[in-house]
Design a protein around this motif. Structure first.
Motif, short mmCIF file in Angstrom:
data_model
loop_
_atom_site.label_atom_id
_atom_site.label_comp_id
_atom_site.label_asym_id
_atom_site.label_seq_id
_atom_site.Cartn_x
_atom_site.Cartn_y
_atom_site.Cartn_z
N ASN A 196 15.87 16.28 5.11
CA ASN A 196 15.82 16.85 6.50
C ASN A 196 14.59 16.41 7.17
OD1 ASN A 196 16.36 19.60 4.66
ND2 ASN A 196 17.84 18.88 5.79
N VAL A 197 13.73 15.84 6.29
CA VAL A 197 12.23 15.17 6.69
C VAL A 197 11.93 14.26 6.21
CG1 VAL A 197 11.62 17.62 7.93
CG2 VAL A 197 10.85 16.71 5.70
N LYS A 198 10.96 13.48 6.53
CA LYS A 198 10.50 12.03 6.02
C LYS A 198 9.11 12.32 6.35
CE LYS A 198 10.07 8.08 7.94
NZ LYS A 198 10.41 6.50 8.50
N ILE A 199 8.23 12.25 5.24
CA ILE A 199 6.76 12.48 5.19
C ILE A 199 6.10 10.92 4.80
CG2 ILE A 199 4.70 13.60 4.33
CD1 ILE A 199 6.42 15.97 3.79
N ASP A 200 5.29 10.59 6.02
CA ASP A 200 4.65 9.17 5.63
C ASP A 200 2.96 9.66 5.38
OD1 ASP A 200 6.86 7.30 6.09
OD2 ASP A 200 6.98 7.83 7.83
N VAL A 201 2.75 9.12 4.15
CA VAL A 201 1.34 9.43 3.95
C VAL A 201 0.28 8.06 3.57
CG1 VAL A 201 -0.23 10.23 1.93
CG2 VAL A 201 2.09 11.48 2.30
N THR A 202 -0.65 8.12 4.41
CA THR A 202 -1.54 6.86 4.26
C THR A 202 -2.81 7.46 3.32
OG1 THR A 202 -1.12 6.07 6.40
CG2 THR A 202 -3.15 5.35 5.45
N TRP A 203 -3.14 6.74 2.10
CA TRP A 203 -4.17 7.23 1.56
C TRP A 203 -5.28 6.50 1.59
CZ3 TRP A 203 -2.80 11.33 -1.32
CH2 TRP A 203 -1.51 11.46 -1.73
N SER A 204 -6.57 6.92 1.31
CA SER A 204 -7.70 6.60 1.94
C SER A 204 -8.31 5.34 1.40
CB SER A 204 -9.00 7.42 1.30
OG SER A 204 -8.88 7.52 -0.39
N ASN A 205 -7.38 4.75 0.28
CA ASN A 205 -7.52 3.43 -0.25
C ASN A 205 -6.94 2.25 0.42
OD1 ASN A 205 -4.93 3.92 -1.04
ND2 ASN A 205 -5.51 3.80 -3.33
N GLY A 206 -5.95 2.96 1.49
CA GLY A 206 -5.22 2.02 2.44
C GLY A 206 -3.67 1.84 1.74
#
Length: 240
Positions: A196-206
């Motif tokens: 139903n959804v897409k979650i894009d995560v940007t971590w602090s290490n890039g």
């Protein structure tokens, strides 16, 4: 007249047979009840340990202790009070860890990492905000717990005591054929789902990571990265 003793004998055999059947069922029920009570006592000990760690400020260790209780236990008869305390402790732990993650994200943003800014993308997808546990938990793998806040702040806690923090954005999708687990079965049986959804995560290490979210048969939110692991498993699946 000679037939009467025979009929009485047959009646006696049938009666004894039924009595034996009832006795067997009662014995099985008593055994099941005893096992259930033993499991409740065991999980009460885990809750006590997690509570003490929380009160001492060891929030990550407290969550790690909670992982000793299978999520499927909490839906069983007699576990309602344990279930309430389980989630109360978990929310307390995660509130502190999110606060810590926000500070780290802000520090990264101040250092020029503009993609570490929080956002309001979850305002229309509140179902996917909250606490998640790593499905098919394995102490040999790092993943333990995942927390997503309403402003997109994400914290992943790991079994070795470390944690990752970052920022996520969520958007609608109709991606089909995504690999996941049949999370309502309590097994590692895989299945294909429609996200139903897409979650894009940007971590602090890039580094970046994408999860696909959907609702399980029992109404809970589930996240999967859709990647295979060791041939017949799924790399990462998280359940609320």
């Amino acid at each position: 007249m000679k037939k009467i003793p025979v009929l009485l004998s047959l009646f006696t055999v049938i009666t004894l047979g039924l009595a034996g059947c009832g006795s067997s069922q009662a014995s099985q029920s008593a055994s099941s009840s005893s096992k259930n009570q033993s499991k409740i006592s065991e999980d009460e000990g885990v809750i006590k340990t997690a509570r003490n760690l929380n009160e001492d400020g060891h929030y990550q260790d407290s969550n790690k202790a909670l992982n000793g209780i299978p999520i499927t236990d909490l839906s069983k008869k007699g576990f309602s009070s344990l279930k309430a305390e389980y989630f109360q402790i978990q929310k307390s732990n995660d509130a502190f860890l999110l606060k810590q993650g926000k500070k780290q994200n802000q520090a990264a943003a101040n250092n020029g990492s503009s993609n570490m800014q929080t956002n309001d993308s979850f305002s229309n997808y509140s179902k996917f905000v909250g606490d998640y546990s790593f499905y098919n938990y394995d102490s040999n793998r790092p993943q333990s717990d995942l927390v997503i806040d309403s402003d997109g702040t994400v914290v992943q806690e790991n079994n070795d005591g470390s944690s990752y923090h970052g920022v996520a954005t969520i958007s609608a999708t109709n991606q089909s054929g995504v690999l996941s687990y049949d999370v309502t079965s309590g097994t590692n049986d895989t299945k294909s789902i429609n996200a139903n959804v897409k979650i894009d995560v940007t971590w602090s290490n890039g580094e970046s990571e994408t999860y696909y979210g959907y609702t399980s048969y029992d109404g809970g939110a589930v996240l999967t990265d859709g990647k295979s692991y060791k041939g017949d498993l799924v790399n990462e699946v998280w359940v609320q």
